[in-house]
Design an enzyme around this catalytic site. Structure first.
Site, PDB file in Angstrom:
ATOM      1  N   GLU B  59       0.854  -1.190   0.000  1.00  0.00           N
ATOM      2  CA  GLU B  59       0.000   0.000   0.000  1.00  0.00           C
ATOM      3  C   GLU B  59       0.884   1.231   0.000  1.00  0.00           C
ATOM      4  O   GLU B  59       1.807   1.339   0.813  1.00  0.00           O
ATOM      5  CB  GLU B  59      -0.845   0.043   1.280  1.00  0.00           C
ATOM      6  CG  GLU B  59      -2.102  -0.768   1.220  1.00  0.00           C
ATOM      7  CD  GLU B  59      -2.898  -0.619   2.524  1.00  0.00           C
ATOM      8  OE1 GLU B  59      -2.661   0.346   3.280  1.00  0.00           O
ATOM      9  OE2 GLU B  59      -3.732  -1.484   2.784  1.00  0.00           O
ATOM     10  N   ASP B  70      -5.706   8.795  10.816  1.00  0.00           N
ATOM     11  CA  ASP B  70      -4.348   8.389  11.160  1.00  0.00           C
ATOM     12  C   ASP B  70      -3.866   8.913  12.502  1.00  0.00           C
ATOM     13  O   ASP B  70      -4.150  10.042  12.896  1.00  0.00           O
ATOM     14  CB  ASP B  70      -3.384   8.840  10.060  1.00  0.00           C
ATOM     15  CG  ASP B  70      -3.537   7.989   8.805  1.00  0.00           C
ATOM     16  OD1 ASP B  70      -3.417   6.756   8.935  1.00  0.00           O
ATOM     17  OD2 ASP B  70      -3.804   8.545   7.732  1.00  0.00           O
TER      18      ASP B  70
END
Lengths: 405, 276
Positions: B59, B70
């Site tokens: 990824e 995040d």
């Protein structure tokens, strides 16, 4: 497959193409829960009575609509009224929304309250109402705002809230929202997030607008009471846009007689790129859960906003404002830092009212247009907050200016 | 059950990875890197190390200024990358360079505004010609995806959706019906980041998902050590690791030392991913 795709409902919470819920999947169930409870509560008579009780006896509503005779005379044009949200408990319109949402949080059985704050007004408000209802409260605030709004930081702490300093990004309101959302994602089961403006994912823009529309409802009654007619202009500052939507909303059906004007932060000028004028100079995009106008670069990275006032220092704007702009139901202008500062001084000296630097943007726009309007025209300025919190900032800047002159 | 119905679609590179692994009794390892952190060169070297040490799919994150999903590590790498002047075009250019020597499936992970601003159609075409196999948009849930479905349906890139511990069963059905490649199963109620343990809910979550879909189940968010993987590997098809790997580099005295730490870690994890 086809059938299943059709099975997905078109996303809820749109104002035309603006709004929506652009959030990580984990937040969807919490937003659904919030929406469900809000819809139920909204129509609950007992809830509305309780909210009215606190708005009246705790927040001090209704707030006066005050005729600013000296300001009007000085400008030599239209009549000017001030909707005195600065007289609300804790000094700003924020309490209208906070009371509503914290009462909702209690109904939902949430024991922890979190909120973001820029200027500190929403933080103080949330801290106070959390104290009132004996709920634990955490306020996320950018490091830069902690510096420039220190009296409010102390007030929040005094009210029993924990102030969490946010050091990421531009260290202002936008980053405080990011951190609050991250905290919420991580504590989704017992935490209620009291978002302070008409931004974020659905249902927040609707909830906050509904709790703020009391400003416009009162204003309408009051102006008809004194003048027997609707105003020609309503001016309100726009960061995320909660005070503006609050006063605009009940007038939307009258937008053919009443000009609704939202005033954004022009900062040091649009060309300088140091401003907070998302509607005037931003482009369509997604920030913090909703599709609206955003300050961004050509790759969609969010640009830092700038404003003399921490409350307008935000690179996005509520999706409903984007919609009102598109439909021509409201228009949006901007005022520079220095014009806002001048208005801050003028209102203080002529009326003995020290406005918040945010609200001073709306005052500055009135100063611009009032002289060119006939004496029978009526302007209402939403004076969304008082300026005690800005004394340090203004003192430094005004002194600097004097030194130059 | 309707979800069990097999569609007639051509198999993609990501499908092939999982088909092969199923016969090899091994779970896939999907590391995440932020493009441009610590630098373009650095992340290409990291990519290389990950591929050589057993990554099955990689990824690549296009950094975003406001990464809501995040935690601190990926916030930090995103910031570094943006300060290095990384943008959507440079990420695509980097993938083109990687593609000249590697054929491993690549999945882009980003936030919707970077895709929208680039132009969804233009973005998908550019990614497709660069050799991207899958796309994950962290803040584009089901209903919003629906608004843009025509763009995604016209692209050969697998649109990978996220399933969370808080998603209702009804949603999980809908999500897995539009998802392609693999289902990204979020292992925490929270943001990305390093964690020691794993919630007991995760096992039940994966079992529930298995009853709902035939898609490969890739577990990510908070996966940082072999002990966690051992607890759940039986119930999923792949493990996604981002923050842990990136932190090995961030915390290292110099880049090469960091890379060898990553190598060690990959080998350790790879060993755990074997199943009998």
């Amino acid at each position: 497959m086809r059938k299943n795709i059709r099975d997905i409902k078109k996303a809820q919470g749109y104002f035309g193409p603006y709004g929506g819920r652009y959030v990580p999947e984990i937040l969807i169930s919490a937003l659904d829960e919030l929406e469900k409870n809000y819809v139920k509560t909204k129509n609950d008579k007992k809830f509305q009575e309780e909210l009215s009780y606190y708005l009246k006896n705790y927040a001090g509503r209704p707030t006066p609509l005050y005729f600013a005779a000296r300001l009007a005379k000085y400008l030599g044009g239209a009549k000017i009224y001030l909707k005195r949200e600065d007289l609300c408990h804790l000094g700003a319109h924020k309490i209208n929304n906070t009371l509503g949402q914290v009462l909702l949080a209690r109904k939902m059985g949430k024991s922890n309250i979190i909120a973001e704050t820029g200027a500190g007004q929403h933080g103080v408000s949330t801290a106070a109402v959390s104290a009132l209802f004996d709920l634990k409260c955490k306020i996320f605030m950018g490091e830069k705002d902690i510096e420039r709004q220190s009296p409010n930081v102390f007030r929040m702490k005094l009210l029993g809230a924990e102030v969490i300093e946010v050091n990421s990004g531009s260290k202002t309101l936008k980053d405080a929202v990011n951190e609050a959302i991250r905290y919420w994602v991580s504590n989704i089961d017992d935490t209620y997030y009291v978002l302070g403006s008409v931004v974020g994912p659905h249902p927040y823009p609707t909830i906050v607008r509904d709790f703020q529309k009391v400003i416009g409802i009162e204003t309408k009654k009051q102006i008809i009471g004194v003048e027997g007619r609707l105003p020609d202009y309503i001016l309100a500052c726009v960061g995320g846009g909660s005070n503006a939507i609050g006063i605009f909303y009940p007038f939307l059906k009258n937008s053919y007689t009443t000009n609704l004007v939202g005033i954004e932060a022009g900062g040091e000028g649009i060309a300088s790129q140091k401003h907070g004028a998302s509607l005037s100079a931003g482009e369509k995009g997604v920030l913090q859960g909703s599709f609206s106008y955003v300050l961004q670069d050509k790759y969609g990275q969010i640009r830092e906003a700038h404003s003399i006032s921490a409350g307008l220092d935000y690179p996005g704007v509520g999706p409903e404002h984007a919609y009102l702009k598109e439909k021509g139901l409201a228009r949006y202008e901007y005022i520079l830092d220095k014009e806002a500062l001048e208005a801050f001084k003028i209102l203080s000296q002529l009326e003995g009212i020290i406005p918040a630097l945010e609200s001073a943007h709306a005052v500055a726009y009135a100063i611009k247009i009032a002289p060119n309007l006939d004496k029978d025209k009526i302007i209402i300025i939403n004076l969304s907050g008082r300026g005690d919190k800005d004394i340090d900032t203004a003192y430094k800047l005004l002194k600097l200016k004097q030194a130059k002159i | 059950m309707k979800a069990m119905k097999k569609e007639k679609v051509r198999e993609t590179k990501i499908d092939n990875v999982f088909n092969e692994l199923r016969s090899n009794s091994r779970k896939a390892l999907i590391p995440f890197i932020t493009c441009g952190s610590p630098s373009i060169d650095g992340c290409m070297k990291l990519f290389d190390v990950l591929e050589k040490n057993g990554a099955d799919i990689i990824e690549i994150g296009i950094p975003f200024s406001d990464p809501l999903a995040d935690g601190p590590v990926i916030q930090a790498t995103s910031k570094i990358a943006l300060e290095n002047g990384i943008n959507t075009d440079t990420v695509m250019d980097t993938i083109v360079k990687i593609r000249s020597k590697s054929n491993i499936p690549i999945v882009i992970l980003t936030y919707f505004n970077t895709v929208y601003r680039y132009g969804i159609d233009k973005f998908l075409k550019r990614a497709s010609s660069a050799g991207v196999d899958g796309l994950i948009i962290a803040d584009l849930p089901l209903e919003e995806f629906y608004n843009y479905r025509l763009f995604f349906n016209n692209s050969s890139i697998d649109k990978i959706m996220l399933a969370s511990l808080t998603s209702s069963k009804e949603r999980l059905y809908k999500i897995s019906n539009i998802c392609k490649g693999f289902l990204y199963c979020v292992a925490v109620k929270g943001v990305t980041g390093i964690r020691d343990g794993i919630s007991s809910e995760v096992k039940d979550f994966l079992i529930k998902l298995r009853s709902i879909t035939n898609l490969p189940l890739a577990l990510g968010f908070g996966i940082s050590n072999p002990e966690q993987i051992n607890e759940v590997k039986k119930y999923c098809d792949a493990i996604i690791i981002g923050s842990k790997i990136l932190s090995l580099l961030l915390d290292a005295d110099d880049f090469n030392k960091g890379l060898s730490k990553v190598e060690e870690f990959m080998i350790k994890v790879k060993n755990v991913l074997k199943v009998n």
